[in-house]
Write a protein that holds these residues in place. Structure first.
Motif, PDB file in Angstrom:
ATOM      1  N   LEU A  36       0.830  -1.205   0.000  1.00  0.00           N
ATOM      2  CA  LEU A  36       0.000   0.000   0.000  1.00  0.00           C
ATOM      3  C   LEU A  36       0.867   1.260   0.000  1.00  0.00           C
ATOM      4  CD1 LEU A  36      -2.701  -1.111   2.607  1.00  0.00           C
ATOM      5  CD2 LEU A  36      -3.141  -0.579   0.201  1.00  0.00           C
ATOM      6  N   LEU A  37       1.930   1.236   0.780  1.00  0.00           N
ATOM      7  CA  LEU A  37       2.795   2.409   0.882  1.00  0.00           C
ATOM      8  C   LEU A  37       3.539   2.671  -0.423  1.00  0.00           C
ATOM      9  CD1 LEU A  37       3.501   4.527   2.963  1.00  0.00           C
ATOM     10  CD2 LEU A  37       5.382   3.074   3.750  1.00  0.00           C
ATOM     11  N   VAL A  38       4.029   1.619  -1.057  1.00  0.00           N
ATOM     12  CA  VAL A  38       4.721   1.768  -2.341  1.00  0.00           C
ATOM     13  C   VAL A  38       3.782   2.342  -3.394  1.00  0.00           C
ATOM     14  CG1 VAL A  38       5.756   0.485  -4.254  1.00  0.00           C
ATOM     15  CG2 VAL A  38       6.464   0.009  -1.903  1.00  0.00           C
ATOM     16  N   GLU A  39       2.542   1.828  -3.427  1.00  0.00           N
ATOM     17  CA  GLU A  39       1.562   2.349  -4.387  1.00  0.00           C
ATOM     18  C   GLU A  39       1.218   3.799  -4.071  1.00  0.00           C
ATOM     19  OE1 GLU A  39      -1.139   2.430  -7.588  1.00  0.00           O
ATOM     20  OE2 GLU A  39       0.530   1.103  -7.081  1.00  0.00           O
ATOM     21  N   GLY A  40       1.107   4.123  -2.774  1.00  0.00           N
ATOM     22  CA  GLY A  40       0.832   5.503  -2.392  1.00  0.00           C
ATOM     23  C   GLY A  40       1.937   6.446  -2.825  1.00  0.00           C
ATOM     24  N   ILE A  41       3.184   6.034  -2.627  1.00  0.00           N
ATOM     25  CA  ILE A  41       4.337   6.846  -3.053  1.00  0.00           C
ATOM     26  C   ILE A  41       4.319   7.033  -4.564  1.00  0.00           C
ATOM     27  CG2 ILE A  41       6.858   6.864  -3.223  1.00  0.00           C
ATOM     28  CD1 ILE A  41       6.872   5.418  -0.468  1.00  0.00           C
ATOM     29  N   ARG A  42       3.972   5.973  -5.285  1.00  0.00           N
ATOM     30  CA  ARG A  42       3.938   6.026  -6.750  1.00  0.00           C
ATOM     31  C   ARG A  42       2.899   7.039  -7.240  1.00  0.00           C
ATOM     32  NH1 ARG A  42       1.522   4.336 -11.158  1.00  0.00           N
ATOM     33  NH2 ARG A  42      -0.267   3.535  -9.983  1.00  0.00           N
ATOM     34  N   GLU A  43       1.788   7.174  -6.477  1.00  0.00           N
ATOM     35  CA  GLU A  43       0.715   8.069  -6.910  1.00  0.00           C
ATOM     36  C   GLU A  43       0.934   9.514  -6.471  1.00  0.00           C
ATOM     37  OE1 GLU A  43      -3.246   6.795  -6.127  1.00  0.00           O
ATOM     38  OE2 GLU A  43      -2.922   4.764  -6.893  1.00  0.00           O
ATOM     39  N   GLY A  44       1.938   9.753  -5.625  1.00  0.00           N
ATOM     40  CA  GLY A  44       2.231  11.131  -5.242  1.00  0.00           C
ATOM     41  C   GLY A  44       2.088  11.397  -3.756  1.00  0.00           C
ATOM     42  N   LYS A  45       2.450  12.609  -3.348  1.00  0.00           N
ATOM     43  CA  LYS A  45       2.527  12.972  -1.933  1.00  0.00           C
ATOM     44  C   LYS A  45       1.187  12.834  -1.212  1.00  0.00           C
ATOM     45  CE  LYS A  45       3.732  16.863   1.103  1.00  0.00           C
ATOM     46  NZ  LYS A  45       2.455  16.861   1.832  1.00  0.00           N
ATOM     47  N   VAL A  46       0.098  13.290  -1.848  1.00  0.00           N
ATOM     48  CA  VAL A  46      -1.213  13.244  -1.185  1.00  0.00           C
ATOM     49  C   VAL A  46      -1.609  11.813  -0.871  1.00  0.00           C
ATOM     50  CG1 VAL A  46      -3.686  13.687  -1.473  1.00  0.00           C
ATOM     51  CG2 VAL A  46      -2.014  15.437  -2.147  1.00  0.00           C
ATOM     52  N   GLN A  47      -1.490  10.933  -1.877  1.00  0.00           N
ATOM     53  CA  GLN A  47      -1.880   9.536  -1.663  1.00  0.00           C
ATOM     54  C   GLN A  47      -0.941   8.842  -0.684  1.00  0.00           C
ATOM     55  OE1 GLN A  47      -4.850   7.930  -2.946  1.00  0.00           O
ATOM     56  NE2 GLN A  47      -4.103   6.893  -1.120  1.00  0.00           N
ATOM     57  N   ARG A  48       0.338   9.187  -0.718  1.00  0.00           N
ATOM     58  CA  ARG A  48       1.287   8.623   0.253  1.00  0.00           C
ATOM     59  C   ARG A  48       0.858   8.971   1.678  1.00  0.00           C
ATOM     60  NH1 ARG A  48       6.420  12.047   0.841  1.00  0.00           N
ATOM     61  NH2 ARG A  48       4.818  13.217   1.996  1.00  0.00           N
ATOM     62  N   ASP A  49       0.522  10.248   1.879  1.00  0.00           N
ATOM     63  CA  ASP A  49       0.123  10.696   3.217  1.00  0.00           C
ATOM     64  C   ASP A  49      -1.153   9.990   3.669  1.00  0.00           C
ATOM     65  OD1 ASP A  49       2.284  12.348   3.205  1.00  0.00           O
ATOM     66  OD2 ASP A  49       1.166  14.216   2.952  1.00  0.00           O
ATOM     67  N   ARG A  50      -2.097   9.808   2.747  1.00  0.00           N
ATOM     68  CA  ARG A  50      -3.358   9.144   3.109  1.00  0.00           C
ATOM     69  C   ARG A  50      -3.118   7.693   3.513  1.00  0.00           C
ATOM     70  NH1 ARG A  50      -7.309  11.678  -1.641  1.00  0.00           N
ATOM     71  NH2 ARG A  50      -7.760  13.638  -0.524  1.00  0.00           N
ATOM     72  N   VAL A  51      -2.215   7.024   2.831  1.00  0.00           N
ATOM     73  CA  VAL A  51      -1.890   5.641   3.215  1.00  0.00           C
ATOM     74  C   VAL A  51      -1.274   5.613   4.612  1.00  0.00           C
ATOM     75  CG1 VAL A  51      -0.388   3.667   2.712  1.00  0.00           C
ATOM     76  CG2 VAL A  51      -1.656   4.773   0.862  1.00  0.00           C
ATOM     77  N   ILE A  52      -0.379   6.550   4.887  1.00  0.00           N
ATOM     78  CA  ILE A  52       0.238   6.619   6.220  1.00  0.00           C
ATOM     79  C   ILE A  52      -0.827   6.824   7.290  1.00  0.00           C
ATOM     80  CG2 ILE A  52       1.771   7.970   7.706  1.00  0.00           C
ATOM     81  CD1 ILE A  52       3.485   8.518   5.178  1.00  0.00           C
TER      82      ILE A  52
END
Length: 497
Positions: A270-286
Motif C-alpha cells: 500500500l505504501l509503495v503504491e501511495g508513493i507512486r501516486e504522489g505525496k497526497v496519496q502517500r500521506d493518506r496511506v500513512i
C-alpha cells in the motif's frame, strides 16, 4: 460491522417492499440465520473446550482463550480471499452458497466430542466464512445505484438483521443446552453446535430459494459460468482446511507472527503504491496505517467478550437476580441489544453536531476511550465491590458490555468507509484486506491477553483485576494519544472526512 462496496454499473429494477428492493429482505434473513449460527456458538466455545478437553479444570482456560482468539483472527483473515473468489472465479451468489454449505459442515463437525475433529471443524467454519461473510454484505450494496438515497438506510436494515440474529442466538442455544438437553450443572454443548448448524442450513436454503429475485446481481462473471468452477472452489476450500487447522493447532503465538508478517507485506504494498501516486496519496496511506494500528488495540480488548468475560461471568459475577439466575450465555446478547437501542441515538447526535462532528481519528479515539471506561468499571468492581462469596454485582458486567457497545459504534461503522476514501484507487481491495487483517490481529491478541488474565491455574478475582487494569491503561492511553495526534492525522488525510 457492515461492508459497503460500489454497486454494479447497471442496477436491475427490483419490485419494492416497504420502499426497498425486495431482495434486501431475503438477504436480511440470510444474514440473520448466518449470524444466529455464528453467535450461537460464541458463548459456548471456551466453556466447552475447558469442560470437554480439560476435564473442567481451570487450567484449561488459557488454551481455550487462545484457541478462541486464533479462530476469530482466522475468520477475519479468510475474508480477504473471499472477495477475490467472488469477483474473479465464482460470482457472489455461488460463493455465498458454497460458503454457507462449508460453514454448516464445520458447525456439525464441532459437535463431535473429539479434540482433533473439533479443531478441524473450526478450520472448516473459517474456510466457509471467508466465502460467505464479505460477499453477502457486498450483495446489499449491489441492489442500489451509487447515488440511490435509500442505500444507507438499506444497510441499516441489513445491520439490524445481523444484530437480531446475534441477539436471539445465545438465548435459544443456551436454553437448548441447559433446559432441554442438559442442566445448569451439565450443559449439553453439542446441541448448541447442532442448533447453530441447523441455523446455517436455514440460511443456505433461504438464499437458494430467494436468489432468483436477485436477477443479474451477483451472477458468475462472463466466461466463468461452468459448474466445474464450483468444484474447483470446493477443492480450494478443502485444501484451505488443513492450513487453517495447522495455524489453529500451532498456537496463538505462531499465528501472531504469521498475521504480523502478512500485515507488514500488505502495508508495504500500500505504501509503495501511495508513493507512486504522489505525496497526497502517500500521506493518506500513512494515515490509514496509523489508524489500523489503533484498530488492533481496540479489538484486542473488545473481544474479551467471548473469552475472559465469559469465564468472569461464569465464576466471579453474581448472576442471581432474586429467584432468577441470569445465564452466562445471555451476556452475549447484551452487545446486540445495546447496538439496536443506542445506534439511532448516536446517529442523531452526530447529525445534530453538524460541523462539530468529531473527525475520523477522534471518533476512533472515542471508541478506545469508551472501551477503556468499560475496563475502569471492572477495576472498580473487582477492587471495591467483591462480596463475601468472592462475586461482583451482576450490573457491572452488564454495563461493561453496554459501554463497549458505545465504543464499537464510535469506531466500527466508519472503518471500511474510511478505507475506501484513503486507500490507493488501484489497491482498495488490499486496503480492505488491511482493515480485516488488523481486526484479525486484534482478535488473536485478545485470546493471548485472555490467557494471561486466567493465568496458568484459572481466573481469580486478583488475576482479573490485574489483567483488566492493564487493559484500562492501554486503552485510555491509546485513546488520549489518538486525540492528541488527530490534527496530524487529519493533515495527512488531505481533506478526507
Amino acid at each position: 460491522m457492515t461492508e459497503t462496496t460500489s454497486s454494479a454499473a447497471t442496477t436491475p429494477d427490483f419490485p419494492k417492499t416497504l420502499g426497498h428492493p425486495r431482495p434486501l429482505w431475503m438477504l436480511f434473513m440470510t444474514e440473520f440465520w448466518e449470524r444466529f449460527a455464528f453467535y450461537g456458538i460464541r458463548w459456548a466455545l471456551v466453556l466447552y473446550i475447558v469442560a470437554q478437553f480439560h476435564g473442567g479444570d481451570a487450567t484449561g482456560e488459557q488454551p481455550a482463550s487462545r484457541t478462541y482468539g486464533a479462530y476469530l483472527a482466522l475468520v477475519y483473515a479468510a475474508a480477504i480471499f473471499g472477495g477475490y473468489v467472488a469477483d474473479r472465479v465464482l460470482g457472489y451468489q455461488r460463493s455465498i452458497l458454497v460458503g454457507a454449505a462449508v460453514m454448516a459442515l464445520g458447525l456439525f463437525m464441532i459437535a463431535v466430542p473429539n479434540q482433533q475433529i473439533f479443531e478441524i471443524g473450526l478450520a472448516t467454519i473459517i474456510a466457509g466464512n471467508g466465502l460467505f461473510k464479505p460477499n453477502i454484505s457486498t450483495m446489499v450494496g449491489k441492489l442500489y445505484g451509487i447515488t440511490d438515497e435509500r442505500r444507507d438506510s438499506g444497510f441499516t436494515i441489513f445491520y439490524m438483521g445481523i444484530n437480531l440474529g446475534a441477539l436471539i442466538a445465545p438465548v435459544l442455544t443456551e436454553y437448548l443446552a441447559k433446559a432441554v438437553f442438559g442442566s445448569n450443572a451439565m450443559p449439553s454443548y453439542k446441541y448448541v453446535f447442532i442448533a447453530s448448524g441447523v441455523g446455517m442450513l436455514i440460511s443456505l436454503c433461504w438464499f437458494w430459494v430467494g436468489r432468483r429475485g436477485l436477477k443479474s446481481v451477483g451472477v458468475a462473471p462472463p466466461g466463468s459460468e461452468s459448474v466445474m468452477r464450483v468444484v474447483y472452489v470446493l477443492l480450494g476450500a478443502a485444501a484451505a482446511v488443513p492450513v487453517m487447522y495447522f495455524l489453529l493447532a500451532s498456537g496463538a503465538g505462531f499465528l501472531q507472527w504469521v498475521l504480523s508478517a502478512l500485515f507488514i507485506v500488505l502495508s508495504l504494498l500500500l505504501l509503495v503504491e501511495g508513493i507512486r501516486e504522489g505525496k497526497v496519496q502517500r500521506d493518506r496511506v500513512i494515515a490509514m496505517l496509523i489508524i489500523f494500528a489503533f484498530n488492533v488495540l481496540f479489538w484486542m480488548f473488545f473481544e474479551q467478550a467471548g473469552s475472559s468475560f465469559t469465564f468472569l461471568a461464569d465464576k466471579i459475577v453474581n448472576r442471581q437476580l432474586g429467584d432468577f439466575n441470569f445465564p452466562t450465555a445471555w451476556f452475549q446478547s447484551v452487545n446486540s441489544l445495546a447496538i439496536i437501542t443506542i445506534a439511532p441515538i448516536l446517529a442523531v447526535i452526530w447529525v445534530r453536531m453538524g460541523r462539530s462532528n468529531p473527525s475520523i481519528p477522534r471518533k476512533f479515539g472515542l471508541g478506545l476511550i469508551f472501551n477503556g471506561l468499560a475496563f475502569a468499571l471492572l477495576m472498580l468492581a473487582l477492587s471495591d465491590m467483591v462480596d463475601a462469596n468472592g462475586k461482583i454485582p451482576f450490573w457491572t458486567l452488564f454495563m461493561v458490555y453496554v459501554i463497549q457497545s458505545v465504543g464499537e459504534l464510535c469506531l466500527s461503522p466508519i472503518g471500511l468507509s474510511m478505507v475506501t476514501k484513503l486507500a490507493p484507487l488501484r489497491l482498495v481491495g488490499f486496503g480492505m484486506g488491511g482493515w480485516f487483517l488488523s481486526t484479525g490481529i486484534g482478535n488473536n491478541l485478545s485470546g493471548i491477553f485472555a490467557g494471561h488474565v486466567s493465568g496458568e491455574t484459572g481466573m481469580t478475582t486478583q488475576s482479573a483485576l490485574s489483567g483488566y487494569t492493564f487493559g484500562f491503561w492501554s486503552l485510555m492511553g491509546a485513546g488520549v494519544l489518538l486525540f492528541l495526534i488527530a490534527p496530524l492525522i487529519n493533515k495527512l488525510m488531505h481533506g478526507v472526512k
